[in-house]
Design a protein around this motif. Sequence first.
Motif, short mmCIF file in Angstrom:
data_model
loop_
_atom_site.label_atom_id
_atom_site.label_comp_id
_atom_site.label_asym_id
_atom_site.label_seq_id
_atom_site.Cartn_x
_atom_site.Cartn_y
_atom_site.Cartn_z
N SER A 1 0.83 -1.20 0.00
CA SER A 1 0.00 0.00 0.00
C SER A 1 0.87 1.26 0.00
CB SER A 1 -0.93 -0.01 1.22
OG SER A 1 -1.70 1.16 1.27
N LYS A 2 1.90 1.28 0.83
CA LYS A 2 2.82 2.43 0.88
C LYS A 2 3.53 2.61 -0.46
CE LYS A 2 4.11 2.29 5.78
NZ LYS A 2 5.23 1.97 6.70
N GLU B 1 2.52 1.62 -3.46
CA GLU B 1 1.57 2.05 -4.49
C GLU B 1 1.20 3.52 -4.34
OE1 GLU B 1 -1.76 -0.63 -4.44
OE2 GLU B 1 -0.77 -1.99 -5.84
N ASN B 2 1.25 4.05 -3.13
CA ASN B 2 0.88 5.44 -2.88
C ASN B 2 2.09 6.37 -2.76
OD1 ASN B 2 -2.06 5.20 -2.73
ND2 ASN B 2 -1.63 3.88 -0.98
N ASP B 3 3.25 5.88 -3.19
CA ASP B 3 4.50 6.67 -3.16
C ASP B 3 4.84 7.19 -1.76
OD1 ASP B 3 4.93 6.35 -5.93
OD2 ASP B 3 3.57 8.03 -6.36
N ASN B 4 4.52 6.41 -0.74
CA ASN B 4 4.83 6.78 0.64
C ASN B 4 5.93 5.93 1.25
OD1 ASN B 4 2.84 8.77 0.74
ND2 ASN B 4 1.26 7.31 1.35
#
Length: 192
Positions: free
Chosen positions: A28-29, A31-34
């Motif tokens: 998730s991180k 994919e969200n550039d986090n």
Amino acid sequence: EKLSYYLDLMDRNTDRLLNLINNLIDNSKLENDNYVLIKKDEDIIYLVEETVLDMKSYIEEKGIDLIFDTDVEEKLVKCDKTEIERCIVNLVGNAVKFTPEGGLIQVTVSDLDDKVKISVKDSGIGISEENKRLIFDRFNQVIDENAELKGGSGLGLTICKQLITLHGGDIYVESEVGVGSEFIIIIPVCSN
């Protein structure tokens, strides 16, 4: 004795669940550039060799031979050591899962001047052309139709691809069904 068996089983299953949860969070991180990499100059030869050698007894317990080879003694690469280790562990772990007893896993590191090539090659079941296109997609797994389910979440290769991309590199597979697979990582020596 029974209690010890069930406690061990519970421990392994909770470890699997924790790993799955961590992979979902990391995916998730990513994919969200986090997702933040902590890049430092690392000797990639030493890093890959130590990671592979840490898995040697596990590989040999499965009746599989292991070869590590490199064409250079030292090569500094700006990378996140933990995440490169994670990718190598994932690729070698997959090679072990899909290589039968008596098989061979070869890990090589090659100097390409401004890049480094890391190869994890096995003599396992191989991957069909159709599955090669899907292998880095989330939740996809390649399972031999005649083999038991090999386990895993199908997130490992997706996360590897995302991590290697964050390093400014590339990962791809060459494979032939019944012959084996070779996963190749190419990473630049210096990436921002």
